[in-house]
Design a protein around this motif. Structure first.
Motif, short mmCIF file in Angstrom:
data_model
loop_
_atom_site.label_atom_id
_atom_site.label_comp_id
_atom_site.label_asym_id
_atom_site.label_seq_id
_atom_site.Cartn_x
_atom_site.Cartn_y
_atom_site.Cartn_z
N ARG A 1 -20.27 -42.90 -27.10
CA ARG A 1 -18.95 -43.40 -27.95
C ARG A 1 -18.29 -44.65 -27.66
NH1 ARG A 1 -17.72 -38.41 -30.71
NH2 ARG A 1 -19.08 -37.03 -30.61
N ARG A 2 -17.67 -45.81 -28.75
CA ARG A 2 -16.97 -45.99 -28.67
C ARG A 2 -15.06 -46.16 -27.81
NH1 ARG A 2 -17.15 -50.94 -29.47
NH2 ARG A 2 -18.75 -50.68 -30.73
N LEU A 3 -15.08 -46.71 -26.69
CA LEU A 3 -13.96 -46.17 -25.75
C LEU A 3 -12.46 -46.86 -26.33
CD1 LEU A 3 -15.24 -47.03 -21.96
CD2 LEU A 3 -14.88 -45.49 -23.31
N ALA A 4 -11.43 -46.08 -26.47
CA ALA A 4 -10.22 -46.68 -27.11
C ALA A 4 -9.77 -48.20 -26.77
CB ALA A 4 -8.96 -45.84 -27.01
N TYR A 5 -10.49 -48.70 -25.23
CA TYR A 5 -10.08 -49.89 -24.97
C TYR A 5 -11.07 -49.48 -23.68
CZ TYR A 5 -7.65 -46.89 -21.26
OH TYR A 5 -7.19 -45.93 -19.87
N ALA A 6 -10.87 -51.21 -23.61
CA ALA A 6 -12.32 -51.24 -23.01
C ALA A 6 -12.21 -50.97 -21.13
CB ALA A 6 -11.95 -53.00 -22.45
N VAL A 7 -13.00 -51.13 -20.35
CA VAL A 7 -12.76 -50.16 -18.99
C VAL A 7 -13.74 -50.82 -17.83
CG1 VAL A 7 -12.67 -48.01 -17.06
CG2 VAL A 7 -11.97 -47.41 -19.61
N LYS A 8 -13.20 -51.81 -16.97
CA LYS A 8 -14.31 -52.38 -16.92
C LYS A 8 -14.88 -53.08 -17.19
CE LYS A 8 -13.58 -49.38 -12.04
NZ LYS A 8 -15.01 -48.49 -11.58
N LYS A 9 -14.65 -53.91 -17.70
CA LYS A 9 -15.49 -54.27 -18.93
C LYS A 9 -16.49 -54.16 -19.80
CE LYS A 9 -14.40 -59.24 -16.19
NZ LYS A 9 -15.21 -60.14 -16.31
N PHE A 10 -16.21 -52.29 -20.10
CA PHE A 10 -17.81 -51.88 -20.79
C PHE A 10 -16.39 -51.24 -22.03
CE2 PHE A 10 -19.08 -51.60 -15.99
CZ PHE A 10 -20.73 -50.99 -16.77
N THR A 11 -17.09 -51.18 -22.66
CA THR A 11 -15.90 -51.05 -24.46
C THR A 11 -16.60 -49.85 -24.49
OG1 THR A 11 -18.03 -52.18 -25.54
CG2 THR A 11 -16.27 -53.25 -25.37
N ASP A 12 -18.24 -49.09 -24.23
CA ASP A 12 -19.16 -47.48 -24.79
C ASP A 12 -18.99 -47.24 -23.51
OD1 ASP A 12 -18.72 -48.54 -27.50
OD2 ASP A 12 -20.92 -49.22 -26.89
N GLY A 13 -19.06 -45.99 -24.36
CA GLY A 13 -19.22 -44.96 -22.34
C GLY A 13 -19.94 -44.03 -23.60
N VAL B 1 -19.55 -43.07 -13.05
CA VAL B 1 -18.36 -42.56 -13.72
C VAL B 1 -17.03 -43.81 -13.71
CG1 VAL B 1 -16.84 -40.33 -13.84
CG2 VAL B 1 -19.01 -40.54 -12.81
N LEU B 2 -16.79 -44.03 -14.96
CA LEU B 2 -15.89 -44.74 -15.04
C LEU B 2 -14.65 -43.93 -15.11
CD1 LEU B 2 -16.56 -46.70 -18.26
CD2 LEU B 2 -17.14 -47.20 -15.94
N ARG B 3 -14.40 -42.85 -16.00
CA ARG B 3 -13.18 -42.54 -15.97
C ARG B 3 -13.49 -40.72 -16.02
NH1 ARG B 3 -10.43 -46.66 -14.98
NH2 ARG B 3 -8.64 -47.71 -17.03
#
Length: 66
Positions: free
Chosen positions: A17-29, A56-58
């Motif tokens: 899925r697309r993330l609501a905001y970029a996390v560590k320069k990732f836009t999908d998770g 694991v990003l979050r």
């Protein structure tokens, strides 16, 4: 989870899925919902391992009152 003594009840893979905001320069998770049962000390260990795992990003652990 099983390695620290918990039991996995259900694994629900939501997919990429697309993330609501970029996390560590990732836009999908890749989202996964895991229902499990564990003692408080085991949950602390699971949380610690999730924090140091680079894949694991979050993560979020929530207590479910049945």
């Amino acid at each position: 989870i099983a390695r620290v003594g918990g039991t996995v009840e259900k694994v629900d893979r939501w997919g990429k899925r697309r993330l609501a905001y970029a996390v560590k320069k990732f836009t999908d998770g890749f989202y996964v919902l895991i229902n499990f049962e564990a003692a408080p000390a085991e949950i602390k260990e699971i949380d610690r391992v999730m924090k140091i795992n680079d894949e694991v990003l979050r993560h979020l652990i929530v207590k479910h009152e049945a």
